[in-house]
Design a protein around this motif. Structure first.
Motif, PDB file in Angstrom:
ATOM      1  N   PRO A  11      45.806  38.448  44.825  1.00 38.51           N
ATOM      2  CA  PRO A  11      45.342  37.888  43.464  1.00 38.51           C
ATOM      3  C   PRO A  11      45.713  38.965  42.601  1.00 38.51           C
ATOM      4  O   PRO A  11      45.909  40.253  42.758  1.00 38.51           O
ATOM      5  N   ASN A  39      30.889  35.362  33.195  1.00 43.17           N
ATOM      6  CA  ASN A  39      32.068  34.573  32.886  1.00 43.17           C
ATOM      7  C   ASN A  39      32.709  33.779  34.094  1.00 43.17           C
ATOM      8  O   ASN A  39      32.797  34.641  35.175  1.00 43.17           O
ATOM      9  N   PRO A  40      33.013  32.565  34.082  1.00 43.38           N
ATOM     10  CA  PRO A  40      33.295  31.665  35.136  1.00 43.38           C
ATOM     11  C   PRO A  40      34.992  32.311  35.537  1.00 43.38           C
ATOM     12  O   PRO A  40      35.121  32.263  36.896  1.00 43.38           O
ATOM     13  N   LYS A  41      35.597  32.974  34.821  1.00 44.45           N
ATOM     14  CA  LYS A  41      36.781  33.643  35.089  1.00 44.45           C
ATOM     15  C   LYS A  41      36.661  35.071  35.871  1.00 44.45           C
ATOM     16  O   LYS A  41      37.432  35.154  37.018  1.00 44.45           O
ATOM     17  N   ILE A  43      34.155  35.242  38.119  1.00 40.67           N
ATOM     18  CA  ILE A  43      33.556  34.201  39.487  1.00 40.67           C
ATOM     19  C   ILE A  43      34.890  33.919  40.239  1.00 40.67           C
ATOM     20  O   ILE A  43      35.022  34.076  41.387  1.00 40.67           O
ATOM     21  N   GLU A  44      35.678  33.147  39.209  1.00 35.21           N
ATOM     22  CA  GLU A  44      37.139  32.739  39.943  1.00 35.21           C
ATOM     23  C   GLU A  44      37.807  34.083  40.473  1.00 35.21           C
ATOM     24  O   GLU A  44      38.491  33.939  41.923  1.00 35.21           O
ATOM     25  N   TYR A  45      37.892  35.210  39.832  1.00 32.67           N
ATOM     26  CA  TYR A  45      38.720  36.064  40.408  1.00 32.67           C
ATOM     27  C   TYR A  45      37.893  36.791  41.828  1.00 32.67           C
ATOM     28  O   TYR A  45      38.767  36.846  42.593  1.00 32.67           O
ATOM     29  N   LYS A  47      36.338  35.067  43.732  1.00 34.86           N
ATOM     30  CA  LYS A  47      36.465  33.901  44.863  1.00 34.86           C
ATOM     31  C   LYS A  47      37.867  33.925  45.326  1.00 34.86           C
ATOM     32  O   LYS A  47      38.166  33.889  46.754  1.00 34.86           O
ATOM     33  N   GLU A  48      38.812  34.247  44.673  1.00 40.36           N
ATOM     34  CA  GLU A  48      40.355  34.415  45.005  1.00 40.36           C
ATOM     35  C   GLU A  48      40.327  35.732  45.765  1.00 40.36           C
ATOM     36  O   GLU A  48      41.041  35.555  46.985  1.00 40.36           O
ATOM     37  N   ASP A  51      39.164  34.787  49.151  1.00 38.81           N
ATOM     38  CA  ASP A  51      39.922  33.795  49.735  1.00 38.81           C
ATOM     39  C   ASP A  51      40.971  34.702  50.572  1.00 38.81           C
ATOM     40  O   ASP A  51      41.629  34.462  51.577  1.00 38.81           O
TER      41      ASP A  51
END
Length: 689
Positions: A11, A39-41, A43-45, A47-48, A51
Motif C-alpha cells: 500500500p 477518518n474512513p480513509k 481505516i481503509e489504509y 485494512k490495505e 490485506d
C-alpha cells in the motif's frame, strides 16, 4: 518465492504535508493525517496494510498453524494455580481444557472443602472479541467481591460488585476506572480510582457506599499534577486504606484508618521532587523504602504511625552502593527484602527480634527469583517463585522458621521430549562504545557450535527502569529446537545493574539504550554466535522504540526485526499532552517544550530519523484500541519507511483491529500472535517446518 512477493504491491499512504513548528524549528509530517481514528480513509489504509500482510505471509499460514498447535500442546490446559490463604479461605485460579479464560474460585478453611466459583471468565467473555477481568477485591466479611471488566482493550474498566452468597451481580456500575478497588472494614464502603476520560490518567479517588448511586460518589482525592497518577489500596495488615500518588521521580501517600472510612485521609509525607518512597505497615510503625538523601539504590527506614513525616524516619537497613533494594514483604515475625546484586535477584530473610538474618541460596547466573503472593500476615511461610532460561517456573513455600522448602508446583511442559538438561544458558558481557560492560543472558540447545551461522533472536526493553529478568518460556522452545539462540541484552535504561543503570539510559542519556543494544549485536557477531545474515531483533512498546532506533542507526547488522506496539513518534507524542500517558512521561524522556530535550529527542526519535537507506526485513504490529502507544505511531512510521527505504526487503504491518496494547486477550489467541512473529523469523531463515 521472492518473485511472487514482488508482484504483490505494498500500500502507498497519501502524503499530506503538515508543518509542526516549535523552538523556531519546523518538522514536516506527511502522514499526520493518520492520527484521525474516525477518518474512513485511515481505516481503509490500515485494512490495505492488513490485506498486504495476509498476502505476503500466505505461504507461512500452514506453518503458523503448526507453530501455534505446537506451542499450545506444551501448555497444561487443565491447569490450577497454587492456592493461597486469605481471611479463612483458600483462593486459586484454574483453567479448563480448550477454554481461553481463567476461572476464579475459593474453598473455605480446607482444600478438601466444596469449591465456590467466584468468576468464570469463559462465560463472562461470551459475545466479546476482547475480555479482561481485573482487580478482584473481597470484602472483609468474605460476602462481596468487587471487580473490574474491560471489553474494548482501552484499559477503561467498569467496576461491579458480586454478592458471593447469592451469586447475584449488583446493579452498580462504575465506569472509566482502573478496575481496582478496596474495601473499608465496614463491608459497605469501596474506594476506587477514576481515569480522565480523554488522557486516561488515573487522577481521582472516590468513595462509593454500597446501594447508593455511583454518580453521587464522594471525591476524596484529586491529583491535579498531570505528571502524577493516583491509586488506592489496603495495607497488608488490613488496618489502613492508603492513597498513593506517583510520578517517575517522586511519591506521596495519604492514610486512613480502615475502621473509620468517613474520616479524612492524613498526608503521610508530602512529595519532594527526586524523593521516591513506598510504605508498609507493621504494628506501631510504617516501614519506608526510599531513595531519600541520595540513597540511589534505596534504603529501609521506619516511622511511628502517629508521626509519619520524614523528620521522624529512622534508618533500619542502610543504603548500599552495590545492592539495589527492590521490594519489602512484611510478616508477623519476619522482614523479607528482595534485592538485586550484580544483576541477580536475592531474597533476604530477617527476624524482627534480630535472631536471624540469611539469604535463600540460588546457584546460577541466568535465573529469576521473586516473592510471590503473600497476603497472610500471621505466617512463617514465604511463598516465592523461581525459574531460569532452562528451568520451568516453580512456586515454592519456604518455612522461614525451620528453613524447609516445599515445591508446591513446577510448571508442566506437556512435551515428552523436553528435558531441561538439553539446554544451556550462560551470561556473557559485551563492551559498549564508552567502555561500559553490558550483560547478555543467552539460552540455546546443547551441542551448538559457534560457527557464525546460528540464528540469534536478540531481545531488550530498556526503559522505565524495567528489568527483563532471564525467565523460562515454553513457546520459546519452538525457536530453540530449530537452532535459534535467544539473547536478552540487559541494556541501560533497565535496572539490571542497579538504579544508576536506569539513570544512564533515560532523558539526555537515552541513546545509551540504543548503542548498548548495537554493541551487544556486534559482540554476538564477533564471538561467532551469529552473523549479520542470521541476527534478528525484537522489542515491544518502549522496546519497539529501541527497534526503531537500531534500524536507523545500524540496519546492516540485522536480517529481520519485529517492532511490536512501537513508541516511535517520540517528539510529536511528547508534545501532545492530550494523549494518554504523555505528561507522566516527561521524567522518562524529557519535556520537548524545553529546547534542549526537544533537540535531543529529535536526534533519536525513530519516525523523525527514517532516511533513504537499506533497511532489513521488518514486521510491525499494533492494536487499534491501544491506549499506551496509539496505533497511528507505527502506521505513520511504516508509511515513511515505505516511502524512503532503498532495499527490496519485506516490510509488513499488522493492526489487530479488536485489541489494544497487550494484544489478544485469550490465552490461546495470544499464542497465535507469537506464532505469527516466530514464523516471520523462521521464514527468513528458510525454516518452514
Amino acid at each position: 518465492m521472492q518473485v511472487i512477493k514482488q508482484e504483490i504491491l505494498p500500500p502507498k499512504a497519501e502524503k499530506i504535508a503538515k508543518e509542526l513548528t516549535i523552538h523556531g524549528d519546523t518538522r514536516i509530517d506527511n502522514y499526520f493525517w493518520l492520527n484521525d481514528r474516525e477518518n474512513p480513509k485511515v481505516i481503509e489504509y490500515l485494512k490495505e496494510e492488513n490485506d498486504y500482510n495476509e498476502k505476503m505471509t500466505a505461504h507461512t499460514k500452514q506453518f503458523q498453524h503448526k507453530l501455534f498447535e505446537e506451542m499450545k500442546a506444551r501448555i497444561k490446559e487443565d491447569d490450577t494455580s497454587v492456592p493461597y490463604k486469605l481471611n479463612g479461605y483458600w483462593y486459586y485460579v484454574r483453567f479448563e481444557t480448550g477454554k481461553n479464560y481463567p476461572i476464579y474460585a475459593r474453598k473455605k478453611e480446607s482444600l478438601e472443602a466444596e469449591e465456590q466459583i467466584l468468576f468464570d471468565c469463559n462465560k463472562m467473555a461470551e459475545g466479546h472479541s476482547y475480555f479482561k477481568l481485573t482487580g478482584i477485591s473481597i470484602s472483609p466479611n468474605n460476602k462481596l467481591a468487587s471487580f473490574g471488566i474491560d471489553t474494548v482493550s482501552r484499559r477503561k474498566y467498569t467496576i461491579q460488585v458480586k454478592n458471593l452468597e447469592t451469586g447475584e451481580i449488583l446493579p452498580t456500575k462504575i465506569e472509566t476506572t482502573t478496575g481496582s478497588s478496596t474495601w473499608a472494614n465496614d463491608n459497605k464502603t469501596l474506594f476506587y480510582t477514576r481515569k480522565d476520560e480523554k488522557t486516561l490518567r488515573s487522577d481521582k479517588i472516590y468513595q462509593h457506599i454500597l446501594g447508593e448511586d455511583p454518580s453521587k460518589d464522594m471525591l476524596v482525592y484529586h491529583e491535579k499534577d498531570e505528571t502524577f497518577n493516583a491509586y488506592v489500596y489496603k495495607s497488608k495488615s488490613r488496618k489502613y486504606i492508603i492513597i498513593g500518588s506517583s510520578s517517575t521521580m517522586s511519591d506521596e501517600y495519604r492514610i486512613l484508618d480502615a475502621d473509620h472510612p468517613r474520616e479524612e485521609f492524613k498526608l503521610f509525607q508530602k512529595r519532594e521532587r527526586g524523593v521516591e518512597y513506598g510504605i508498609a505497615h507493621y504494628k506501631h510503625h510504617f516501614y519506608v523504602l526510599t531513595n531519600k538523601d541520595g540513597a540511589t539504590n534505596f534504603k529501609l527506614m521506619k516511622t511511628p504511625v502517629e508521626n509519619t513525616t520524614s523528620n521522624n524516619w529512622e534508618e533500619v537497613i542502610p543504603h548500599q552502593k552495590d545492592v539495589l533494594i527492590e521490594d519489602v514483604d512484611i510478616f508477623e515475625h519476619y522482614l523479607v527484602l528482595t534485592e538485586r546484586f550484580q544483576g541477580l535477584n536475592r531474597i533476604r530473610i530477617m527476624r524482627w527480634d534480630e535472631q536471624e538474618d540469611y539469604y535463600l541460596p540460588f546457584d546460577n547466573e541466568t535465573y529469576t527469583a521473586y516473592t510471590g503472593n503473600n497476603p497472610d500476615f500471621e505466617t512463617d511461610i514465604l511463598r516465592y517463585g523461581y525459574n531460569s532460561l532452562t528451568t520451568p517456573a516453580s512456586v515454592i513455600d519456604f518455612n522461614m522458621k525451620t528453613k524447609e522448602s516445599e515445591v508446591r508446583k513446577e510448571q508442566t511442559v506437556e512435551d515428552p521430549t523436553f528435558q531441561k538438561e538439553n539446554y544451556i544458558s550462560e551470561r556473557i558481557w559485551a563492551t559498549a562504545e564508552d567502555g561500559t560492560k553490558i550483560p547478555i543472558s543467552l539460552v540455546y540447545k546443547k551441542g551448538l557450535e559457534k560457527s557464525g551461522n546460528n540464528p540469534v533472536l536478540q531481545y531488550a526493553y530498556g526503559s522505565y527502569g524495567h528489568t527483563t529478568d532471564p525467565s523460562f518460556s515454553t513457546s520459546r522452545l519452538s525457536l530453540l529446537n530449530r537452532g535459534f539462540i535467544f539473547a536478552i541484552s540487559h541494556v541501560r535504561g533497565g535496572e539490571y545493574l542497579g538504579r544508576n543503570w536506569y539513570e544512564d539510559g533515560k532523558l539526555l542519556q537515552k541513546k545509551n539504550t540504543f548503542t548498548d543494544f548495537i554493541d551487544c549485536s556486534k559482540f554476538l557477531i564477533q564471538e561467532k554466535y551469529t552473523s549479520a545474515k542470521h541476527l534478528y531483533a525484537f522489542g515491544g512498546s518502549a522496546g519497539g522504540m529501541l527497534m526503531g532506533g537500531i534500524l536507523n542507526m545500524a540496519p546492516q547488522l540485522y536480517n529481520g526485526v519485529i517492532a511490536a506496539v512501537p513508541f516511535v513518534d517520540v517528539v510529536t507524542t511528547m508534545l501532545d499532552d492530550s494523549i494518554p500517558l504523555t505528561t507522566g512521561e516527561y521524567d522518562e524522556w524529557g519535556n520537548p517544550n524545553n529546547r534542549e530535550y526537544y533537540e535531543y529527542m529529535k536526534s533519536y526519535s525513530p519516525y523523525d530519523n527514517v532516511i533513504a537507506q537499506d533497511y532489513p526485513n521488518i514486521l510491525v504490529t499494533t492494536g487499534f484500541h491501544d491506549s499506551q502507544v496509539q496505533y497511528w505511531e507505527p502506521a505513520k512510521w511504516v508509511a515513511k519507511l515505505r516511502e524512503l527505504k532503498t532495499d527490496k526487503n519485506i516490510l509488513l504491518f499488522h493492526t489487530n483491529m479488536e485489541a489494544g496494547h497487550g494484544g489478544a486477550s485469550g490465552r490461546f489467541e495470544a499464542l497465535k500472535e507469537v506464532a505469527e512473529d516466530y514464523a516471520f523469523f523462521l521464514d527468513l531463515e528458510g525454516i518452514s517446518e
